[in-house]
Design a protein around this motif. Structure first.
Motif, PDB file in Angstrom:
ATOM      1  N   ALA A   1       5.253  40.138 -21.400  1.00  6.25           N
ATOM      2  CA  ALA A   1       6.529  39.917 -22.081  1.00  6.25           C
ATOM      3  C   ALA A   1       7.043  41.164 -22.770  1.00  6.25           C
ATOM      4  CB  ALA A   1       6.383  38.787 -23.097  1.00  6.25           C
TER       5      ALA A   1
ATOM      6  N   ALA B   1      10.806  35.062 -23.695  1.00  3.45           N
ATOM      7  CA  ALA B   1      10.714  36.521 -23.583  1.00  3.45           C
ATOM      8  C   ALA B   1      10.588  36.949 -22.130  1.00  3.45           C
ATOM      9  CB  ALA B   1       9.517  37.017 -24.391  1.00  3.45           C
ATOM     10  N   GLN B   2       9.790  36.259 -21.352  1.00  2.16           N
ATOM     11  CA  GLN B   2       9.642  36.600 -19.939  1.00  2.16           C
ATOM     12  C   GLN B   2      10.948  36.371 -19.171  1.00  2.16           C
ATOM     13  OE1 GLN B   2       6.371  34.052 -19.041  1.00  2.16           O
ATOM     14  NE2 GLN B   2       4.818  35.560 -19.656  1.00  2.16           N
TER      15      GLN B   2
ATOM     16  N   SER C   1       8.537  38.630 -13.105  1.00  3.61           N
ATOM     17  CA  SER C   1       8.713  38.004 -14.425  1.00  3.61           C
ATOM     18  C   SER C   1       8.981  36.517 -14.294  1.00  3.61           C
ATOM     19  CB  SER C   1       9.866  38.678 -15.175  1.00  3.61           C
ATOM     20  OG  SER C   1       9.556  40.027 -15.467  1.00  3.61           O
TER      21      SER C   1
ATOM     22  N   SER D   1      -0.537  37.691 -21.446  1.00  2.00           N
ATOM     23  CA  SER D   1       0.785  37.069 -21.355  1.00  2.00           C
ATOM     24  C   SER D   1       1.784  37.766 -22.264  1.00  2.00           C
ATOM     25  CB  SER D   1       0.683  35.590 -21.710  1.00  2.00           C
ATOM     26  OG  SER D   1       0.293  35.423 -23.063  1.00  2.00           O
ATOM     27  N   PHE D   2       1.347  38.234 -23.419  1.00  6.14           N
ATOM     28  CA  PHE D   2       2.247  38.967 -24.300  1.00  6.14           C
ATOM     29  C   PHE D   2       2.549  40.354 -23.736  1.00  6.14           C
ATOM     30  CE2 PHE D   2       0.943  35.831 -27.510  1.00  6.14           C
ATOM     31  CZ  PHE D   2       2.169  35.552 -28.082  1.00  6.14           C
TER      32      PHE D   2
ATOM     33  N   THR E   1       3.486  30.552 -17.116  1.00  6.12           N
ATOM     34  CA  THR E   1       3.446  30.222 -18.546  1.00  6.12           C
ATOM     35  C   THR E   1       3.726  28.737 -18.776  1.00  6.12           C
ATOM     36  OG1 THR E   1       4.132  32.446 -19.178  1.00  6.12           O
ATOM     37  CG2 THR E   1       4.479  30.691 -20.801  1.00  6.12           C
TER      38      THR E   1
ATOM     39  N   THR F   1       6.763  38.451 -31.618  1.00  5.97           N
ATOM     40  CA  THR F   1       7.756  38.391 -30.547  1.00  5.97           C
ATOM     41  C   THR F   1       9.081  37.816 -31.039  1.00  5.97           C
ATOM     42  OG1 THR F   1       5.950  38.036 -28.978  1.00  5.97           O
ATOM     43  CG2 THR F   1       8.170  37.529 -28.215  1.00  5.97           C
TER      44      THR F   1
ATOM     45  N   LEU G   1       7.118  32.606 -25.516  1.00  6.67           N
ATOM     46  CA  LEU G   1       6.645  33.495 -24.455  1.00  6.67           C
ATOM     47  C   LEU G   1       7.492  33.343 -23.192  1.00  6.67           C
ATOM     48  CD1 LEU G   1       4.509  35.576 -23.777  1.00  6.67           C
ATOM     49  CD2 LEU G   1       3.004  33.721 -23.051  1.00  6.67           C
TER      50      LEU G   1
ATOM     51  N   GLU H   1       5.863  34.816 -13.737  1.00  2.00           N
ATOM     52  CA  GLU H   1       5.139  34.673 -15.002  1.00  2.00           C
ATOM     53  C   GLU H   1       5.691  33.514 -15.834  1.00  2.00           C
ATOM     54  OE1 GLU H   1       2.473  36.067 -15.988  1.00  2.00           O
ATOM     55  OE2 GLU H   1       2.312  37.351 -14.213  1.00  2.00           O
ATOM     56  N   VAL H   2       7.013  33.293 -15.748  1.00  2.00           N
ATOM     57  CA  VAL H   2       7.588  32.140 -16.457  1.00  2.00           C
ATOM     58  C   VAL H   2       7.008  30.846 -15.909  1.00  2.00           C
ATOM     59  CG1 VAL H   2       9.705  30.841 -16.891  1.00  2.00           C
ATOM     60  CG2 VAL H   2       9.707  33.321 -17.079  1.00  2.00           C
TER      61      VAL H   2
END
Length: 406
Positions: free
Chosen positions: A278, A208-209, A227, A274-275, A234, A313, A205, A230-231
């Protein structure tokens, strides 16, 4: 272990003491005369005592032959003018004990009865007029080997019982060691499964982010910053979940620690979000009435959804995925379907550990898991998890109470 293999110094001294004792007892018996007087033993009596005592050394290797030889030598007591008593046939008594200890019951009975009969017959052959005292002495002579044999049999049973107890203790210790090794192996697999489910998902995840942030860095810096945030979020969640997983692994069963709850279906909305961030469109549907799950089932359901979406993913060129939960009285069904083309083989032929770990989880709970491409396109992961009867009954009772309250 046979006698020749046990010739330690202690055994050597013991055998020497037995032979010496047998010799002295025979000499003592030869001192007694028929008229109840005492006389020094003759040379023949000394030779007979020495020979009979020496023969007893072979009783461990050849007990029946040793008994036969000592019986024949005991039959010479009366012809030599000695008084037949248990003392003069002491080597035969010792040999009878060895026969009972080291041979089968039928062989021992036949050899002992023959020995007793021969000892009595040899005395009767040389005695013309038997008094009551002579008769009682003959009975004692005949019964002495038999009494020794009974004692030898009891000693044999005692040894067998001790050997059986020792063998049982050894088997129990071996079984405990095997059980301990099995539990250690199961715990290692459990830890590996938990860490795979956690690390593979979070790293995938975050990767991807990060890719989304790198793609938008030049053209849309604001979205790239989002993003990157978000990383960070995560990775923070990964650390929190790692602590929760370690706490779970320290428990004696699948029940999570109260202060660090393990993941469950309650966290699925956060997982799906979260997906979505991404770049994967994820939808979720419920069929039936949702209810509380046992901790182990709740954790497994979450891991199934997590692993399936992580594989989408990583391995599938998919734009969307659908998560569907089917609630029934005795089971809960989970379906994760995507519209991409999988680069992985079905579960049965997959070399990876994610889906294999999920199968181990579901099988341990009495459920099932299947995974593979769909004929109409895409990929599906389907799991069936059983619900305990008590838990199902509790949910039914709760719903009935709600209806009665309404």
């Amino acid at each position: 272990m046979s006698y020749p293999e046990q010739m330690t110094p202690w055994v050597t001294w013991r055998e020497g003491a037995i032979v010496t004792t047998a010799f002295l007892v025979c000499l003592l018996g030869s001192v007694l005369q028929v008229d109840d007087t005492v006389a020094p033993p003759s040379v023949a009596a000394c030779l007979l005592a020495a020979t009979s005592a020496a023969v007893t050394l072979a009783r461990h290797r050849a007990p029946v032959a040793t008994l036969a030889v000592t019986t024949v030598l005991g039959m010479l007591v009366a012809p030599l003018g000695l008084l037949p008593t248990p003392l003069t046939i002491a080597p035969a008594v010792i040999s009878a004990y060895a026969v009972a200890m080291r041979t089968e019951r039928r062989t021992a009975v036949a050899a002992l009865l023959t020995s007793a009969a021969l000892l009595v017959a040899s005395t009767l052959f040389f005695e013309e007029n038997l008094s009551w005292e002579d008769t009682s002495r003959l009975v004692t002579v005949a019964s002495s080997p038999l009494v020794a044999a009974v004692l030898g049999r009891l000693a044999k049973h005692r040894q067998a019982q001790l050997a059986y107890v020792a063998e049982r203790a050894l088997r129990a210790e071996t079984s405990r060691d095997s059980e301990a090794r099995r539990k250690v192996g199961e715990e290692r697999i459990r830890i590996a499964r938990e860490l795979h489910d956690l690390v593979a998902h979070q790293i995938t995840l975050a990767n991807a982010q990060a890719n989304v942030a790198a793609h938008l860095f030049s053209t849309r810096p604001d979205q790239a910053r989002t993003s990157l945030d978000e990383v960070v979020e995560t990775t923070r969640q990964a650390l929190d979940e790692l602590r929760a997983t370690v706490g779970l692994l320290r428990q004696s069963d699948d029940a999570p620690a109260p202060h660090e709850p393990a993941p469950g279906l309650a966290l699925v909305p956060t997982l799906l979000e979260s997906f979505r961030l991404a770049g994967l469109e994820v939808s979720m549907h419920h069929d039936g009435t949702a209810g509380p799950l046992p901790p182990a089932v709740d954790l497994t359901a979450y891991r199934v959804i997590q692993e399936a979406l992580t594989n989408v993913t990583k391995h599938a060129a998919a734009r969307s995925a659908d998560v569907r939960l089917s609630w029934e009285r005795e089971r809960v069904g989970i379906r994760i379907i995507n519209d991409g083309v999988s680069s992985r083989t079905p579960l049965e032929h997959s070399p990876g550990y994610g889906l294999i770990g999920l199968r181990e989880r579901t099988t341990a709970l009495g459920g099932s898991l299947t995974a593979g491409p769909r004929p109409e396109g895409g990929f599906i992961v389907a799991a069936e998890l059983p619900l305990p009867v008590a838990g199902s009954g509790a949910r039914t009772t709760a719903r009935a109470s709600d209806r009665e309250g309404r």
